[in-house]
Design a protein around this motif. Structure first.
Motif, PDB file in Angstrom:
ATOM      1  N   GLY A  40       0.814  -1.216   0.000  1.00  0.00           N
ATOM      2  CA  GLY A  40       0.000   0.000   0.000  1.00  0.00           C
ATOM      3  C   GLY A  40       0.846   1.265   0.000  1.00  0.00           C
ATOM      4  N   SER A  41       1.992   1.219   0.677  1.00  0.00           N
ATOM      5  CA  SER A  41       2.838   2.413   0.749  1.00  0.00           C
ATOM      6  C   SER A  41       3.434   2.785  -0.602  1.00  0.00           C
ATOM      7  CB  SER A  41       3.961   2.219   1.782  1.00  0.00           C
ATOM      8  OG  SER A  41       4.927   1.295   1.323  1.00  0.00           O
ATOM      9  N   PRO A  46       0.923   7.265  -6.894  1.00  0.00           N
ATOM     10  CA  PRO A  46       0.245   8.089  -7.909  1.00  0.00           C
ATOM     11  C   PRO A  46      -0.670   9.164  -7.307  1.00  0.00           C
ATOM     12  CG  PRO A  46       0.214   5.802  -8.575  1.00  0.00           C
ATOM     13  CD  PRO A  46       0.735   5.833  -7.151  1.00  0.00           C
ATOM     14  N   LYS A  47      -1.236   8.897  -6.143  1.00  0.00           N
ATOM     15  CA  LYS A  47      -2.082   9.902  -5.498  1.00  0.00           C
ATOM     16  C   LYS A  47      -1.257  11.085  -4.995  1.00  0.00           C
ATOM     17  CE  LYS A  47      -5.805   6.847  -4.311  1.00  0.00           C
ATOM     18  NZ  LYS A  47      -6.771   6.424  -3.326  1.00  0.00           N
ATOM     19  N   LEU A  48       0.061  10.897  -4.918  1.00  0.00           N
ATOM     20  CA  LEU A  48       0.958  11.973  -4.494  1.00  0.00           C
ATOM     21  C   LEU A  48       1.598  12.667  -5.690  1.00  0.00           C
ATOM     22  CD1 LEU A  48       2.685  10.069  -1.550  1.00  0.00           C
ATOM     23  CD2 LEU A  48       0.878  11.803  -1.385  1.00  0.00           C
ATOM     24  N   GLY A  49       1.098  12.352  -6.895  1.00  0.00           N
ATOM     25  CA  GLY A  49       1.591  12.995  -8.100  1.00  0.00           C
ATOM     26  C   GLY A  49       2.714  12.262  -8.804  1.00  0.00           C
ATOM     27  N   VAL A  50       3.039  11.054  -8.379  1.00  0.00           N
ATOM     28  CA  VAL A  50       4.101  10.271  -8.999  1.00  0.00           C
ATOM     29  C   VAL A  50       3.544   9.583 -10.247  1.00  0.00           C
ATOM     30  CG1 VAL A  50       5.721   8.345  -8.667  1.00  0.00           C
ATOM     31  CG2 VAL A  50       5.238   9.924  -6.772  1.00  0.00           C
ATOM     32  N   SER A  51       4.264   9.691 -11.344  1.00  0.00           N
ATOM     33  CA  SER A  51       3.820   9.065 -12.600  1.00  0.00           C
ATOM     34  C   SER A  51       3.808   7.545 -12.456  1.00  0.00           C
ATOM     35  CB  SER A  51       4.757   9.458 -13.747  1.00  0.00           C
ATOM     36  OG  SER A  51       6.016   8.831 -13.583  1.00  0.00           O
ATOM     37  N   MET A  52       3.056   6.883 -13.323  1.00  0.00           N
ATOM     38  CA  MET A  52       2.995   5.411 -13.284  1.00  0.00           C
ATOM     39  C   MET A  52       4.359   4.800 -13.581  1.00  0.00           C
ATOM     40  SD  MET A  52       0.255   4.443 -12.039  1.00  0.00           S
ATOM     41  CE  MET A  52       0.585   2.715 -12.213  1.00  0.00           C
ATOM     42  N   GLU A  53       5.111   5.412 -14.482  1.00  0.00           N
ATOM     43  CA  GLU A  53       6.444   4.896 -14.810  1.00  0.00           C
ATOM     44  C   GLU A  53       7.347   4.914 -13.568  1.00  0.00           C
ATOM     45  OE1 GLU A  53      10.287   6.047 -17.607  1.00  0.00           O
ATOM     46  OE2 GLU A  53       8.390   7.094 -17.901  1.00  0.00           O
ATOM     47  N   LYS A  54       7.289   5.980 -12.816  1.00  0.00           N
ATOM     48  CA  LYS A  54       8.112   6.086 -11.610  1.00  0.00           C
ATOM     49  C   LYS A  54       7.566   5.219 -10.482  1.00  0.00           C
ATOM     50  CE  LYS A  54      10.120  10.449 -12.935  1.00  0.00           C
ATOM     51  NZ  LYS A  54      10.380  11.849 -12.618  1.00  0.00           N
ATOM     52  N   ASP A 138      14.035  12.266 -15.788  1.00  0.00           N
ATOM     53  CA  ASP A 138      13.859  13.714 -15.774  1.00  0.00           C
ATOM     54  C   ASP A 138      13.314  14.061 -14.391  1.00  0.00           C
ATOM     55  OD1 ASP A 138      14.620  14.158 -18.421  1.00  0.00           O
ATOM     56  OD2 ASP A 138      12.599  13.677 -19.158  1.00  0.00           O
ATOM     57  N   PRO A 139      14.091  14.821 -13.614  1.00  0.00           N
ATOM     58  CA  PRO A 139      13.669  15.073 -12.229  1.00  0.00           C
ATOM     59  C   PRO A 139      12.371  15.872 -12.127  1.00  0.00           C
ATOM     60  CG  PRO A 139      15.782  16.139 -12.718  1.00  0.00           C
ATOM     61  CD  PRO A 139      15.330  15.452 -13.960  1.00  0.00           C
ATOM     62  N   GLU A 140      11.579  15.478 -11.149  1.00  0.00           N
ATOM     63  CA  GLU A 140      10.331  16.163 -10.815  1.00  0.00           C
ATOM     64  C   GLU A 140      10.258  16.256  -9.295  1.00  0.00           C
ATOM     65  OE1 GLU A 140       7.328  14.584 -14.258  1.00  0.00           O
ATOM     66  OE2 GLU A 140       7.634  13.289 -12.533  1.00  0.00           O
ATOM     67  N   ASP A 141       9.481  17.187  -8.811  1.00  0.00           N
ATOM     68  CA  ASP A 141       9.317  17.352  -7.376  1.00  0.00           C
ATOM     69  C   ASP A 141       8.773  16.072  -6.724  1.00  0.00           C
ATOM     70  OD1 ASP A 141       9.423  19.003  -5.006  1.00  0.00           O
ATOM     71  OD2 ASP A 141       7.232  19.052  -5.092  1.00  0.00           O
ATOM     72  N   SER A 142       7.918  15.344  -7.421  1.00  0.00           N
ATOM     73  CA  SER A 142       7.300  14.142  -6.848  1.00  0.00           C
ATOM     74  C   SER A 142       8.294  12.986  -6.668  1.00  0.00           C
ATOM     75  CB  SER A 142       6.126  13.684  -7.715  1.00  0.00           C
ATOM     76  OG  SER A 142       6.585  13.295  -8.994  1.00  0.00           O
ATOM     77  N   ASP A 143       9.491  13.093  -7.246  1.00  0.00           N
ATOM     78  CA  ASP A 143      10.494  12.033  -7.089  1.00  0.00           C
ATOM     79  C   ASP A 143      10.882  11.835  -5.630  1.00  0.00           C
ATOM     80  OD1 ASP A 143      10.434  11.844  -9.842  1.00  0.00           O
ATOM     81  OD2 ASP A 143      12.299  12.973 -10.121  1.00  0.00           O
ATOM     82  N   LEU A 148      11.628   8.653  -0.697  1.00  0.00           N
ATOM     83  CA  LEU A 148      11.188   8.488   0.685  1.00  0.00           C
ATOM     84  C   LEU A 148      10.556   7.112   0.893  1.00  0.00           C
ATOM     85  CD1 LEU A 148      11.086   9.946   3.376  1.00  0.00           C
ATOM     86  CD2 LEU A 148       8.924  10.958   2.692  1.00  0.00           C
ATOM     87  N   ALA A 149       9.763   6.666  -0.070  1.00  0.00           N
ATOM     88  CA  ALA A 149       9.156   5.330   0.026  1.00  0.00           C
ATOM     89  C   ALA A 149      10.235   4.249   0.033  1.00  0.00           C
ATOM     90  CB  ALA A 149       8.190   5.098  -1.133  1.00  0.00           C
ATOM     91  N   ALA A 150      11.255   4.401  -0.818  1.00  0.00           N
ATOM     92  CA  ALA A 150      12.343   3.411  -0.876  1.00  0.00           C
ATOM     93  C   ALA A 150      13.094   3.363   0.450  1.00  0.00           C
ATOM     94  CB  ALA A 150      13.291   3.743  -2.027  1.00  0.00           C
TER      95      ALA A 150
END
Length: 176
Positions: A40-41, A46-54, A138-143, A148-150
């Motif tokens: 679940g974590s 994706p609800k935090l703005g992370v793309s599906m690829e990431k 390509d860096p994004e703020d959501s990275d 943090l999850a890792a």
């Protein structure tokens, strides 16, 4: 003391890398039964703005962590939301502490953190894969949520008591 040996980590890496999509789906089903909160974590990203690829990258890390837990041969209790929240708070506090230090002090703090981490093999593997991933994207703020999850996955695994370490557990065994 590490519970996931270098050999167990290597076996987990080889196993996950060799899996096809249906084998990864089966491992994800097994993960859902044994460690639903860990899954679940990552699925919340994706609800935090992370793309599906990431998010897929984070799922790969999660599968690797879970396979390493299995390869260790130890009994791992379910990691709860409370466990995750506690480890997240500790990690964020540690990172924030480093922000106020000089570069030399920050380096010393990081070396101490790495040297004293109970799961150095897992930390090194996930850290190296995350660093490699960061160089390719390509860096994004959501990275930051992926990173943090890792880190939280590794820390939850590292600091959760297991019966094999002589500490009480209410969890079930994760079979090899």
């Amino acid at each position: 003391m590490t519970r996931i040996s270098l050999d167990a980590m290597a076996r987990a890496m080889r196993a996950v890398e060799a899996m096809n999509l249906s084998q990864k789906e089966a491992l994800t089903d097994e993960l859902f039964l044994a460690q639903p909160h860990m899954l679940g974590s990552v699925l919340v990203l994706p609800k935090l703005g992370v793309s599906m690829e990431k998010t897929e990258f984070a799922i790969e890390l999660l599968l690797l962590c879970f396979q390493a837990m299995k390869a260790s041969g130890r009994a791992w209790p379910p990691i709860t939301e409370d466990d995750q929240e506690l480890q997240q708070r500790v990690y964020v506090t540690t990172v924030r502490l480093g922000e106020d230090l000089s570069p030399m002090q920050r380096d010393r703090l990081m070396q101490q953190y790495l040297r004293n981490h109970p799961e150095q093999n897992l930390l090194a593997c996930i850290g190296a894969r995350t660093a490699d991933w960061l160089e390719r994207i390509d860096p994004e703020d959501s990275d930051r949520y992926v990173m943090l999850a890792a880190a939280n996955l590794v820390n939850c695994i590292a600091f959760i008591p297991t019966p094999a370490s002589g500490e009480p557990s209410a969890g079930a065994r994760i079979a090899k």
